[in-house]
Design a protein around this motif. Structure first.
Motif, PDB file in Angstrom:
ATOM      1  N   UNK A   1       0.779  -1.119  -0.012  1.00  0.00           N
ATOM      2  CA  UNK A   1       0.065   0.009   0.001  1.00  0.00           C
ATOM      3  C   UNK A   1       0.896   1.328  -0.047  1.00  0.00           C
ATOM      4  N   UNK A   2       2.212   1.088  -0.144  1.00  0.00           N
ATOM      5  CA  UNK A   2       3.052   2.346   0.148  1.00  0.00           C
ATOM      6  C   UNK A   2       3.187   2.956  -1.139  1.00  0.00           C
ATOM      7  N   UNK A   3       3.279   4.256  -1.105  1.00  0.00           N
ATOM      8  CA  UNK A   3       3.161   5.076  -2.572  1.00  0.00           C
ATOM      9  C   UNK A   3       4.628   5.425  -2.920  1.00  0.00           C
ATOM     10  N   UNK A   4       5.536   5.617  -1.569  1.00  0.00           N
ATOM     11  CA  UNK A   4       6.806   5.767  -1.737  1.00  0.00           C
ATOM     12  C   UNK A   4       7.633   5.066  -0.740  1.00  0.00           C
ATOM     13  N   UNK A   5       8.763   4.493  -0.930  1.00  0.00           N
ATOM     14  CA  UNK A   5       9.679   3.870   0.181  1.00  0.00           C
ATOM     15  C   UNK A   5      11.228   4.465   0.056  1.00  0.00           C
ATOM     16  N   UNK A   6      11.830   3.929   1.004  1.00  0.00           N
ATOM     17  CA  UNK A   6      13.182   4.353   1.275  1.00  0.00           C
ATOM     18  C   UNK A   6      13.713   3.594   2.206  1.00  0.00           C
ATOM     19  N   UNK A   7      14.842   3.558   2.704  1.00  0.00           N
ATOM     20  CA  UNK A   7      15.637   2.991   3.742  1.00  0.00           C
ATOM     21  C   UNK A   7      16.598   3.790   4.473  1.00  0.00           C
ATOM     22  N   UNK A   8      17.161   3.222   5.468  1.00  0.00           N
ATOM     23  CA  UNK A   8      18.047   3.727   6.207  1.00  0.00           C
ATOM     24  C   UNK A   8      19.435   3.290   5.467  1.00  0.00           C
ATOM     25  N   UNK A   9      19.417   1.956   5.212  1.00  0.00           N
ATOM     26  CA  UNK A   9      20.477   1.305   4.600  1.00  0.00           C
ATOM     27  C   UNK A   9      20.053   0.972   3.327  1.00  0.00           C
ATOM     28  N   UNK A  10      20.236   1.463   2.180  1.00  0.00           N
ATOM     29  CA  UNK A  10      21.317   2.510   1.951  1.00  0.00           C
ATOM     30  C   UNK A  10      20.934   4.062   1.252  1.00  0.00           C
ATOM     31  N   UNK A  11      19.512   3.986   1.831  1.00  0.00           N
ATOM     32  CA  UNK A  11      18.907   5.125   1.539  1.00  0.00           C
ATOM     33  C   UNK A  11      19.433   6.243   2.212  1.00  0.00           C
TER      34      UNK A  11
END
Length: 461
Positions: A402-412
């Motif tokens: 259901x996410x429209x945008x994603x990221x991360x701490x590793x490696x984002x």
């Protein structure tokens, strides 16, 4: 070429716990350590990685619900979902750059060894995904896959040099002889830590503050040991999250006492698993040193490049990381312009500090100050890169849910990945020129350092 790529993909798909024993065993045989000793070393390394994965998995399994409870309790809502490093690795390896990254990086490592621009034999080929991740984002922002491969190569060269430069601290502070950590995520924070540590040295009064975790352990006895530190921090996190004394009747949380004991277990078990892994590596490290001494008179010391997980177990690294977990959540809400809700990757915060620990020489105060700065910057970086990470995920067939945008701490949230990507976004010629000059300059400086060290070793022999 397609067949070669297929072999590397097959090995990579088996995962680090299977791939690393195979690589270690083959390397031991090449270095003439003997098949039996090499096989035992490889299996021991594999078991060590399994142990580390189990314990760090436990860390994530218990921390993530606590963070979710904190977010619910304080009404924290942010639009970009932190999907965690496993998803980031999947996205990286599924990209076009990821399909060629292992043979390309192996070739780069060999060339750097032959030209004396690195001292590290990077056997941690699973973590080449960090370089592929950078390459995948550059390919998206430039619209050219070849540019992505070049960016991945330059990323690796910079990280390999930084791995060499921090190896002495890895040996002295983390107690890992013959090991360097050319890890695309962890090592990217070393230059920032070096710069901030230099600044803190220049501030009167502040430069005298030193919270040495290991000295505190000796001073406070049992109350300074990792098991007590972890337990107290776990209880505090659970209490902030609104956990009760006892486990929840529906099994949704272990209660703040249960969380405390599990966090205490993490701080005790991770160093023991890292020690087991090191037990397997020592015969290979010794064989590598003997091989280099016999075959190459113009070489300095050779390091085995490993996943930074082997250094996570330092008491200060874990203690500071646990303190910063709730701080990270509140930073996410308080920082204007941030859109990332830290979640799945909160468990990788210790990986950010593996090389910060030796840079600050175990000073917990400096580690916390540097940690707050890099985490705040990291949230902005993760927010800025989220559109490209989302596009890379869609291209790789990642289930967005259901996410429209994603990221991360590793490696984002990786500052080096961000810098390389954004420089290429201005213009490919600008990106390749700036990053290329930096990578080549660092490699040549490293070569000079290696040759000087080799000459001194030869003179003293």
């Amino acid at each position: 070429m397609e067949a070669i790529l297929g072999v590397f993909k097959f090995i990579s798909d088996m995962g680090a716990t299977v791939m690393m024993p195979i690589i270690i065993c083959i390397m031991g045989c090449i270095l003439k350590a003997g098949f039996g000793k090499s096989l035992r070393a490889g299996l021991t390394v594999g078991i060590g990685f399994i142990g580390l994965n189990l314990v760090t998995g436990m860390l994530g399994n218990f921390l993530a619900p606590a963070v979710t409870a904190m977010a619910d309790k304080f009404g924290l809502t942010l639009s970009v979902i932190d999907v965690g490093w496993p998803a980031a690795a999947q996205i990286a390896f599924a990209s076009t750059v990821g399909n060629v990254i292992i043979p390309v990086c192996l070739l780069v490592n060999i060339v750097m060894l032959l030209t004396n621009t690195t001292q590290t034999v990077d056997v941690d080929i699973w973590d080449y995904w960090h370089f592929a991740f950078t390459g995948a984002l550059v390919a998206i922002i430039t619209g050219n896959q070849f540019y992505g491969v070049i960016a991945a190569i330059l990323n690796m060269v910079i990280i390999m040099v930084l791995g060499d430069w921090t190896a002495k601290g890895v040996e002295d502070t983390l107690g890992l002889p013959g090991v360097s950590l050319p890890h695309g995520f962890t090592t990217a924070y070393a230059p920032i830590a070096m710069g901030m540590n230099w600044v803190l040295d220049k501030i009167p009064g502040v430069n005298k503050i030193n919270f040495d975790i290991e000295k505190m352990q000796k001073k406070f006895g049992v109350f300074g040991e990792p098991i007590l530190v972890g337990t107290v921090l776990g209880i505090a996190i659970g209490a902030i999250a609104g956990y009760g004394l006892a486990p929840a009747p529906d099994g949704s949380n272990p209660g703040f006492l249960g969380l405390g004991i599990n966090m205490g277990a993490v701080l005790v078990l991770i160093p023991k698993m890292a020690a087991l892994l090191m037990e397997g590596l020592l015969p290979i490290s010794d064989a590598a040193s003997e091989f280099i001494e016999k075959k190459f008179s113009n070489r300095g010391k050779i390091y085995i490049g490993l996943d930074s997980a082997v250094g996570v177990g330092h008491p200060m690294t874990l203690s500071v990381a646990l303190v910063l977990v709730p701080i990270t959540v509140f930073l996410a809400v308080l920082l204007p312009g941030n859109k990332v809700m830290p979640f799945a990757d909160l468990a990788v915060i210790p990986w950010m500090f593996v090389l910060i620990t030796p840079v600050v020489k175990g000073n917990g105060f400096r580690a916390i100050i540097i940690g707050i700065v890099v985490l705040a910057a990291g949230l902005y970086i993760a927010t800025d890169l989220s559109p490209m990470i989302t596009e890379a995920a869609i291209n790789a067939g990642f289930d967005m849910g259901s996410a429209s945008q994603i990221s991360s701490i590793c490696d984002g949230a990786n500052p080096l990945t961000w810098a390389i990507t954004r420089l290429h976004g201005i213009n490919f010629a600008v990106g390749i020129a700036v990053v290329g000059v930096i990578a080549l300059g660092l490699a040549l400086i490293n070569r000079k350092k290696i040759m000087k060290e080799a000459a001194e070793m030869h003179q003293n022999a």
